[in-house]
Design a protein around this motif. Sequence first.
Motif, PDB file in Angstrom:
ATOM      1  N   MET A  42      45.358  38.494  23.935  1.00  0.00           N
ATOM      2  CA  MET A  42      44.956  38.211  25.539  1.00  0.00           C
ATOM      3  C   MET A  42      44.115  39.254  25.892  1.00  0.00           C
ATOM      4  O   MET A  42      43.187  38.784  26.748  1.00  0.00           O
ATOM      5  CB  MET A  42      46.295  38.362  26.329  1.00  0.00           C
ATOM      6  CG  MET A  42      47.327  37.142  25.869  1.00  0.00           C
ATOM      7  SD  MET A  42      46.456  35.588  26.335  1.00  0.00           S
ATOM      8  CE  MET A  42      46.653  35.819  28.196  1.00  0.00           C
ATOM      9  N   GLY A  43      44.274  40.415  25.585  1.00  0.00           N
ATOM     10  CA  GLY A  43      43.407  41.631  26.121  1.00  0.00           C
ATOM     11  C   GLY A  43      41.718  41.668  25.417  1.00  0.00           C
ATOM     12  O   GLY A  43      40.986  41.624  26.213  1.00  0.00           O
ATOM     13  N   LEU A  44      41.625  41.138  24.446  1.00  0.00           N
ATOM     14  CA  LEU A  44      40.227  40.763  23.664  1.00  0.00           C
ATOM     15  C   LEU A  44      39.785  39.575  24.646  1.00  0.00           C
ATOM     16  O   LEU A  44      38.695  39.610  24.767  1.00  0.00           O
ATOM     17  CB  LEU A  44      40.427  40.511  22.278  1.00  0.00           C
ATOM     18  CG  LEU A  44      40.675  41.791  21.474  1.00  0.00           C
ATOM     19  CD1 LEU A  44      40.964  41.748  19.835  1.00  0.00           C
ATOM     20  CD2 LEU A  44      39.722  42.924  21.665  1.00  0.00           C
ATOM     21  N   SER A  45      40.468  38.628  24.684  1.00  0.00           N
ATOM     22  CA  SER A  45      40.234  37.479  25.487  1.00  0.00           C
ATOM     23  C   SER A  45      39.618  37.745  26.952  1.00  0.00           C
ATOM     24  O   SER A  45      38.478  37.242  27.405  1.00  0.00           O
ATOM     25  CB  SER A  45      41.243  36.252  25.711  1.00  0.00           C
ATOM     26  OG  SER A  45      41.587  36.031  24.283  1.00  0.00           O
ATOM     27  N   VAL A  46      40.211  38.651  27.637  1.00  0.00           N
ATOM     28  CA  VAL A  46      39.861  38.940  28.757  1.00  0.00           C
ATOM     29  C   VAL A  46      38.658  39.770  28.802  1.00  0.00           C
ATOM     30  O   VAL A  46      37.625  39.640  29.702  1.00  0.00           O
ATOM     31  CB  VAL A  46      40.803  39.846  29.609  1.00  0.00           C
ATOM     32  CG1 VAL A  46      40.433  40.567  30.699  1.00  0.00           C
ATOM     33  CG2 VAL A  46      42.075  38.838  29.901  1.00  0.00           C
ATOM     34  N   ALA A  47      38.685  40.846  27.870  1.00  0.00           N
ATOM     35  CA  ALA A  47      37.227  41.528  27.725  1.00  0.00           C
ATOM     36  C   ALA A  47      35.981  40.678  27.291  1.00  0.00           C
ATOM     37  O   ALA A  47      34.913  40.899  27.896  1.00  0.00           O
ATOM     38  CB  ALA A  47      37.487  42.448  26.340  1.00  0.00           C
ATOM     39  N   ILE A  49      35.760  37.544  28.223  1.00  0.00           N
ATOM     40  CA  ILE A  49      35.360  36.739  29.341  1.00  0.00           C
ATOM     41  C   ILE A  49      34.469  37.554  30.190  1.00  0.00           C
ATOM     42  O   ILE A  49      33.384  37.206  30.990  1.00  0.00           O
ATOM     43  CB  ILE A  49      36.567  36.199  30.253  1.00  0.00           C
ATOM     44  CG1 ILE A  49      37.298  35.199  29.101  1.00  0.00           C
ATOM     45  CG2 ILE A  49      36.225  35.515  31.376  1.00  0.00           C
ATOM     46  CD1 ILE A  49      38.499  34.558  29.762  1.00  0.00           C
ATOM     47  N   ILE A  50      34.870  38.890  30.403  1.00  0.00           N
ATOM     48  CA  ILE A  50      33.976  39.925  31.417  1.00  0.00           C
ATOM     49  C   ILE A  50      32.894  40.088  30.748  1.00  0.00           C
ATOM     50  O   ILE A  50      31.786  39.989  31.636  1.00  0.00           O
ATOM     51  CB  ILE A  50      35.125  41.130  31.470  1.00  0.00           C
ATOM     52  CG1 ILE A  50      36.126  40.677  32.172  1.00  0.00           C
ATOM     53  CG2 ILE A  50      34.112  42.183  32.361  1.00  0.00           C
ATOM     54  CD1 ILE A  50      37.067  42.118  32.199  1.00  0.00           C
ATOM     55  N   PHE A  51      32.545  40.053  29.529  1.00  0.00           N
ATOM     56  CA  PHE A  51      31.301  40.296  28.875  1.00  0.00           C
ATOM     57  C   PHE A  51      30.525  39.155  29.132  1.00  0.00           C
ATOM     58  O   PHE A  51      29.115  39.310  29.395  1.00  0.00           O
ATOM     59  CB  PHE A  51      31.397  40.813  27.214  1.00  0.00           C
ATOM     60  CG  PHE A  51      30.242  40.859  26.428  1.00  0.00           C
ATOM     61  CD1 PHE A  51      29.386  41.844  26.750  1.00  0.00           C
ATOM     62  CD2 PHE A  51      29.617  39.693  25.785  1.00  0.00           C
ATOM     63  CE1 PHE A  51      28.214  42.209  25.964  1.00  0.00           C
ATOM     64  CE2 PHE A  51      28.533  39.759  25.010  1.00  0.00           C
ATOM     65  CZ  PHE A  51      27.665  40.933  25.311  1.00  0.00           C
ATOM     66  N   VAL A  52      30.968  37.943  28.742  1.00  0.00           N
ATOM     67  CA  VAL A  52      30.253  36.683  29.017  1.00  0.00           C
ATOM     68  C   VAL A  52      29.577  36.618  30.591  1.00  0.00           C
ATOM     69  O   VAL A  52      28.554  36.253  30.711  1.00  0.00           O
ATOM     70  CB  VAL A  52      31.086  35.420  28.516  1.00  0.00           C
ATOM     71  CG1 VAL A  52      30.369  34.209  29.242  1.00  0.00           C
ATOM     72  CG2 VAL A  52      31.263  35.463  26.948  1.00  0.00           C
ATOM     73  N   VAL A  53      30.575  36.876  31.476  1.00  0.00           N
ATOM     74  CA  VAL A  53      30.260  36.670  32.661  1.00  0.00           C
ATOM     75  C   VAL A  53      29.235  37.707  33.070  1.00  0.00           C
ATOM     76  O   VAL A  53      28.109  37.369  33.758  1.00  0.00           O
ATOM     77  CB  VAL A  53      31.269  37.117  33.714  1.00  0.00           C
ATOM     78  CG1 VAL A  53      30.882  37.188  35.141  1.00  0.00           C
ATOM     79  CG2 VAL A  53      32.542  35.547  33.365  1.00  0.00           C
ATOM     80  N   LYS A  54      29.173  39.074  32.676  1.00  0.00           N
ATOM     81  CA  LYS A  54      28.156  39.919  33.018  1.00  0.00           C
ATOM     82  C   LYS A  54      26.780  39.693  32.247  1.00  0.00           C
ATOM     83  O   LYS A  54      25.639  39.919  32.785  1.00  0.00           O
ATOM     84  CB  LYS A  54      28.649  41.591  32.438  1.00  0.00           C
ATOM     85  CG  LYS A  54      29.521  42.142  33.581  1.00  0.00           C
ATOM     86  CD  LYS A  54      29.895  43.431  33.293  1.00  0.00           C
ATOM     87  CE  LYS A  54      31.028  43.791  34.195  1.00  0.00           C
ATOM     88  NZ  LYS A  54      31.059  45.351  33.993  1.00  0.00           N
ATOM     89  N   THR A  55      26.925  39.191  31.088  1.00  0.00           N
ATOM     90  CA  THR A  55      25.502  38.888  30.607  1.00  0.00           C
ATOM     91  C   THR A  55      24.979  37.629  30.980  1.00  0.00           C
ATOM     92  O   THR A  55      23.682  37.505  30.927  1.00  0.00           O
ATOM     93  CB  THR A  55      25.776  38.670  28.917  1.00  0.00           C
ATOM     94  OG1 THR A  55      26.669  37.426  28.663  1.00  0.00           O
ATOM     95  CG2 THR A  55      26.332  39.853  28.157  1.00  0.00           C
ATOM     96  N   ASN A  56      25.667  36.812  31.507  1.00  0.00           N
ATOM     97  CA  ASN A  56      25.065  35.622  32.498  1.00  0.00           C
ATOM     98  C   ASN A  56      24.675  35.847  33.974  1.00  0.00           C
ATOM     99  O   ASN A  56      24.526  34.941  34.472  1.00  0.00           O
ATOM    100  CB  ASN A  56      25.845  34.382  32.149  1.00  0.00           C
ATOM    101  CG  ASN A  56      25.798  33.916  30.789  1.00  0.00           C
ATOM    102  OD1 ASN A  56      24.972  33.941  29.903  1.00  0.00           O
ATOM    103  ND2 ASN A  56      27.116  33.092  30.248  1.00  0.00           N
ATOM    104  N   SER A  57      25.060  36.968  34.187  1.00  0.00           N
ATOM    105  CA  SER A  57      24.704  37.251  35.608  1.00  0.00           C
ATOM    106  C   SER A  57      23.284  37.378  36.063  1.00  0.00           C
ATOM    107  O   SER A  57      22.363  37.493  35.007  1.00  0.00           O
ATOM    108  CB  SER A  57      25.371  38.729  36.113  1.00  0.00           C
ATOM    109  OG  SER A  57      24.633  39.639  35.561  1.00  0.00           O
ATOM    110  N   LYS A  58      22.791  37.296  37.276  1.00  0.00           N
ATOM    111  CA  LYS A  58      21.532  37.293  37.811  1.00  0.00           C
ATOM    112  C   LYS A  58      20.888  38.659  37.245  1.00  0.00           C
ATOM    113  O   LYS A  58      19.673  38.641  37.019  1.00  0.00           O
ATOM    114  CB  LYS A  58      21.347  37.096  39.184  1.00  0.00           C
ATOM    115  CG  LYS A  58      20.157  36.754  39.799  1.00  0.00           C
ATOM    116  CD  LYS A  58      20.329  36.619  41.296  1.00  0.00           C
ATOM    117  CE  LYS A  58      19.024  36.634  42.004  1.00  0.00           C
ATOM    118  NZ  LYS A  58      17.806  36.182  41.474  1.00  0.00           N
ATOM    119  N   ALA A  59      21.546  39.731  37.606  1.00  0.00           N
ATOM    120  CA  ALA A  59      20.873  40.966  37.370  1.00  0.00           C
ATOM    121  C   ALA A  59      20.555  40.990  35.514  1.00  0.00           C
ATOM    122  O   ALA A  59      19.451  41.669  35.450  1.00  0.00           O
ATOM    123  CB  ALA A  59      21.759  42.008  37.472  1.00  0.00           C
ATOM    124  N   CYS A  60      21.526  40.647  34.889  1.00  0.00           N
ATOM    125  CA  CYS A  60      21.092  40.477  33.462  1.00  0.00           C
ATOM    126  C   CYS A  60      20.016  39.620  33.064  1.00  0.00           C
ATOM    127  O   CYS A  60      19.036  40.116  32.497  1.00  0.00           O
ATOM    128  CB  CYS A  60      22.278  40.249  32.705  1.00  0.00           C
ATOM    129  SG  CYS A  60      22.096  40.461  30.903  1.00  0.00           S
TER     130      CYS A  60
END
Length: 176
Positions: A42-47, A49-60
């Motif tokens: 569960m912890g790795l899954s949350v991490a 998801i956070i990584f994918v969201v950040k890499t697909n962000s506008k700033a990235c």
Amino acid sequence: MAPTLYHYYWPVPITDESESMSSSQKLSWLEWLGILGIPVVMGLSVALIIFVVKTNSKACGDGLLVEQECHNVTSLLERQLTQTRQALQGTMDQATTCNKTVVTLSASLVKEKAWGQEQLTRGEKLQGEKEQSQGSMEGDWEGEWLESSGGGERSGPEFQGGMAQWWGWRACHVPG
């Protein structure tokens, strides 16, 4: 005492009764792995998801565009630098050729000046010899002319105007 959920997940203090519990009541290593593995997954899954969201962000995404643009500009500058170096090499080759030509022409000019000076010296020497020989010939021819004319003037077209015209006519009509 009857087994409860408490007995499966938390150890029971060792008593005479608990020692007599059957092996089915004890937690196996797979059960422990499941109990501990679920929170880790569960912890790795949350991490993730956070990584994918950040890499697909506008700033990235903007950062990736800036990086790509920087790479393109760098490539363009490298090509321009290469072309400039080639042009510089060509110009240096031309300068070397021009310098060699200047050296060659300077040497030729020095030779031509020496040859011209030599010709001038020869010309002056020949002029001096000519004047010297004309002086001796003039005296001889003057005496001839006076003897043949009997001291008077001749009346032909070659003798009109005096001695200068006679000398010019004589120079043109002397054989050899």
